[in-house]
Design an enzyme around this catalytic site. Sequence first.
Site, PDB file in Angstrom:
ATOM      1  N   HIS A   7       3.631 -26.022  13.521  1.00 62.67           N
ATOM      2  CA  HIS A   7       5.174 -26.404  13.141  1.00 62.67           C
ATOM      3  C   HIS A   7       5.144 -27.784  14.336  1.00 62.67           C
ATOM      4  O   HIS A   7       5.817 -28.818  13.393  1.00 62.67           O
ATOM      5  CB  HIS A   7       5.965 -25.409  14.324  1.00 62.67           C
ATOM      6  CG  HIS A   7       6.037 -23.978  13.439  1.00 62.67           C
ATOM      7  ND1 HIS A   7       5.749 -23.956  12.194  1.00 62.67           N
ATOM      8  CD2 HIS A   7       6.058 -22.776  13.953  1.00 62.67           C
ATOM      9  CE1 HIS A   7       5.738 -22.447  11.857  1.00 62.67           C
ATOM     10  NE2 HIS A   7       5.943 -22.115  13.066  1.00 62.67           N
TER      11      HIS A   7
ATOM     12  N   ASP B 145      -0.276 -20.556  17.670  1.00 59.27           N
ATOM     13  CA  ASP B 145       1.081 -20.258  16.925  1.00 59.27           C
ATOM     14  C   ASP B 145       2.082 -21.184  16.659  1.00 59.27           C
ATOM     15  O   ASP B 145       2.645 -21.032  15.775  1.00 59.27           O
ATOM     16  CB  ASP B 145       1.564 -19.005  17.958  1.00 59.27           C
ATOM     17  CG  ASP B 145       2.897 -18.591  17.375  1.00 59.27           C
ATOM     18  OD1 ASP B 145       2.657 -17.781  16.438  1.00 59.27           O
ATOM     19  OD2 ASP B 145       3.944 -18.423  17.836  1.00 59.27           O
TER      20      ASP B 145
ATOM     21  N   HIS C 189       7.192 -22.765   7.768  1.00 60.41           N
ATOM     22  CA  HIS C 189       8.505 -22.464   7.605  1.00 60.41           C
ATOM     23  C   HIS C 189       9.327 -23.879   8.406  1.00 60.41           C
ATOM     24  O   HIS C 189      10.459 -24.006   7.751  1.00 60.41           O
ATOM     25  CB  HIS C 189       9.075 -21.198   7.913  1.00 60.41           C
ATOM     26  CG  HIS C 189       9.274 -20.842   9.571  1.00 60.41           C
ATOM     27  ND1 HIS C 189       8.374 -20.771  10.306  1.00 60.41           N
ATOM     28  CD2 HIS C 189      10.485 -20.968   9.885  1.00 60.41           C
ATOM     29  CE1 HIS C 189       8.817 -20.570  11.294  1.00 60.41           C
ATOM     30  NE2 HIS C 189      10.123 -20.745  11.233  1.00 60.41           N
TER      31      HIS C 189
ATOM     32  N   LYS D  65       1.432 -18.613   7.109  1.00 60.85           N
ATOM     33  CA  LYS D  65       0.664 -18.911   8.526  1.00 60.85           C
ATOM     34  C   LYS D  65       0.568 -17.348   9.096  1.00 60.85           C
ATOM     35  O   LYS D  65       1.201 -16.492   9.050  1.00 60.85           O
ATOM     36  CB  LYS D  65       1.058 -19.774   9.334  1.00 60.85           C
ATOM     37  CG  LYS D  65       2.393 -19.298  10.260  1.00 60.85           C
ATOM     38  CD  LYS D  65       2.695 -20.102  11.242  1.00 60.85           C
ATOM     39  CE  LYS D  65       2.235 -20.169  12.616  1.00 60.85           C
ATOM     40  NZ  LYS D  65       3.163 -19.101  13.113  1.00 60.85           N
TER      41      LYS D  65
ATOM     42  N   LYS E 145       7.608 -19.645  25.039  1.00 57.57           N
ATOM     43  CA  LYS E 145       8.510 -18.358  25.062  1.00 57.57           C
ATOM     44  C   LYS E 145       9.205 -18.477  26.401  1.00 57.57           C
ATOM     45  O   LYS E 145       8.906 -18.653  27.468  1.00 57.57           O
ATOM     46  CB  LYS E 145       7.413 -17.172  24.698  1.00 57.57           C
ATOM     47  CG  LYS E 145       6.722 -17.535  23.466  1.00 57.57           C
ATOM     48  CD  LYS E 145       7.373 -16.951  22.244  1.00 57.57           C
ATOM     49  CE  LYS E 145       6.561 -17.124  21.036  1.00 57.57           C
ATOM     50  NZ  LYS E 145       7.167 -17.599  19.828  1.00 57.57           N
TER      51      LYS E 145
ATOM     52  N   ARG F  25       0.961  -1.274   0.264  1.00 56.81           N
ATOM     53  CA  ARG F  25       0.010   0.203  -0.159  1.00 56.81           C
ATOM     54  C   ARG F  25       0.866   1.243  -0.127  1.00 56.81           C
ATOM     55  O   ARG F  25       0.442   2.320  -0.551  1.00 56.81           O
ATOM     56  CB  ARG F  25      -0.889   0.076   1.155  1.00 56.81           C
ATOM     57  CG  ARG F  25      -2.117   0.660   1.210  1.00 56.81           C
ATOM     58  CD  ARG F  25      -3.109   0.373   2.255  1.00 56.81           C
ATOM     59  NE  ARG F  25      -2.191  -0.004   3.431  1.00 56.81           N
ATOM     60  CZ  ARG F  25      -2.829  -0.292   4.501  1.00 56.81           C
ATOM     61  NH1 ARG F  25      -3.969  -0.504   4.479  1.00 56.81           N
ATOM     62  NH2 ARG F  25      -2.138  -0.557   5.800  1.00 56.81           N
TER      63      ARG F  25
ATOM     64  N   GLU G  33      11.885 -21.658  23.195  1.00 54.81           N
ATOM     65  CA  GLU G  33      12.594 -20.299  22.683  1.00 54.81           C
ATOM     66  C   GLU G  33      12.759 -19.390  23.853  1.00 54.81           C
ATOM     67  O   GLU G  33      12.073 -19.729  24.948  1.00 54.81           O
ATOM     68  CB  GLU G  33      11.444 -19.822  21.937  1.00 54.81           C
ATOM     69  CG  GLU G  33      10.992 -20.609  20.724  1.00 54.81           C
ATOM     70  CD  GLU G  33      10.118 -19.568  20.017  1.00 54.81           C
ATOM     71  OE1 GLU G  33      10.562 -18.977  18.720  1.00 54.81           O
ATOM     72  OE2 GLU G  33       8.653 -19.579  20.083  1.00 54.81           O
TER      73      GLU G  33
ATOM     74  N   LYS H 254      13.260 -26.257   7.047  1.00 55.90           N
ATOM     75  CA  LYS H 254      14.478 -26.389   7.841  1.00 55.90           C
ATOM     76  C   LYS H 254      15.063 -27.545   7.252  1.00 55.90           C
ATOM     77  O   LYS H 254      14.446 -28.712   7.385  1.00 55.90           O
ATOM     78  CB  LYS H 254      14.018 -26.285   9.169  1.00 55.90           C
ATOM     79  CG  LYS H 254      13.760 -25.005   9.904  1.00 55.90           C
ATOM     80  CD  LYS H 254      13.220 -24.981  11.291  1.00 55.90           C
ATOM     81  CE  LYS H 254      12.710 -23.864  11.919  1.00 55.90           C
ATOM     82  NZ  LYS H 254      13.757 -22.629  12.318  1.00 55.90           N
TER      83      LYS H 254
END
Length: 484
Positions: A240, A235, A178, A148, A331, A51, A216, A182
């Site tokens: 995944h 998520d 993704h 995603k 996380k 945009r 993570e 890997k």
Amino acid sequence: MVSRVIPVEPFDLVIFGGTGDLARRKIIPGLYRRFWAGQIPEGSAIIGAARSDMTEDEFRTNARSAIAEFVAKDKQDPAIIDAFVACIGYETIDAKGTAGWAALKKRVRKDVVQAFYFSVAPSLFGDIAERLHKHGIATKDSRIVVEKPFGRDLASAKALNAGLAQHFNEAQIYRIDHYLGKETVQNLMAVRFANILFEPLWKSEYIDHVQITVAETVSVEGRGAYYDKSGAMRDMVQNHMMQLLCLIAMEPPYHFDPDAVRDEKLKVIRALDPVRPEDIVRGQYMAGNGQAGYLEHCEDASSKTESYIALKANISNWRWKGTPFYLRTGKRLRARTSEIAITFREPPHSIFDDAEGWRENVLVIRLQPNEGMNLMMMIKEPGPGGMRLTQVPLDMSFAEALGADGADIPDAYERLIMDVIRGNQTLFMRGDEVEAAWAWTDPIINGWEARGDKPRNYDAGSSGPEDALMLMHRDGRRWREIRE
Ligand code: BG6
């Protein structure tokens, strides 16, 4: 070992959302690396579309700065960067309106591979798909790439699939997860299906349980608005983690072919039992170890969204009945590590008296960092003193085993974008696969919502909530330690 680079055919790739974060961090740097490696032939064009009212020069300047920031210094060659940037164009586009589409049509050639990357919010997928057709830009051979999150539940995923299906057939749609790009994730298939060693043991008769961990250290800071509506289940687990589980659990496909592989993954998802509430632990990090808590990052002081999940999944089929798969992801944990650990059962009878020295065989596949494999084996403890047993790792680091090329593992996006250009859908999710994964996830999330379930707290920088330990303890098992 020198990696082979097989150039793809010349292409036009339009990146909708070309000024966004994903394009800057992953797509543009990934394309540059492939260009640097000689895989992208001359005459290919990369067209940003967004945009923002931006000139082509400004977009190219942004691409240069993305390369400077996200590409390793030893691959930043000024002459190659100039040549790469010369392939880049830009169009200001109104995804919901009419502006920019006629100009885009003039740019996109019909005689080369055409790919359209929808790096935009899913709410725009339908609008863009429709306009690509209405303006006569897409052809029956064009490919579209969608990111995603592919929906937030089964109903929305079905609606997205139906919207795309109005304009594109399944063979044209590349849904990205993704993790499948890997190298180490693809290697799961190589390890299983290119070796005879493991496959005969790959079943509940010999495998006690499987642990899949994606830990993570990052927080949700900066993306709290998205994450708070999503949570770890949507998520990470629905996509995944589910893909990792499928690659470990699936039957050997008859060929490494898109539908053969995806058919087998789909069967695994459909064989998953519903998860019982007592088999799942949700967590949310709170301030700890000098780090802020989730509620400060998500801007909703009463948020019940989980930043951690641990669950026990059971697969009801002949191969896996009786072998639970324990999944955990979170996380702000104490270390960044992703691994799959396959724990084998006890030998049927021990001929040694040293029962205390005995430990289970464990095959650990490290996905990141320090990619490699490790097989925990029993051997005789050296020295006199009778037959005492000890466990040692047979350790293989891919970087060491493969030499310099092993250390230079390409980013997932590089591989996946080149697969789109090659027209290979093996590493992309099919529509029915995504829907089946949501069909398994939905009742879990709906159950929390109906019960007003609140996540357990865990300290930032810890290994996750205490209750997650219990999930395994009560089955007489233990999580592996989370460490790099
Ligand atoms: C993304 C999630 O899909 O994957 C993120 O939205 C997560 O929350 C990321 O951090 C993890 O990817 P990687 O490649 O860093 O393991």
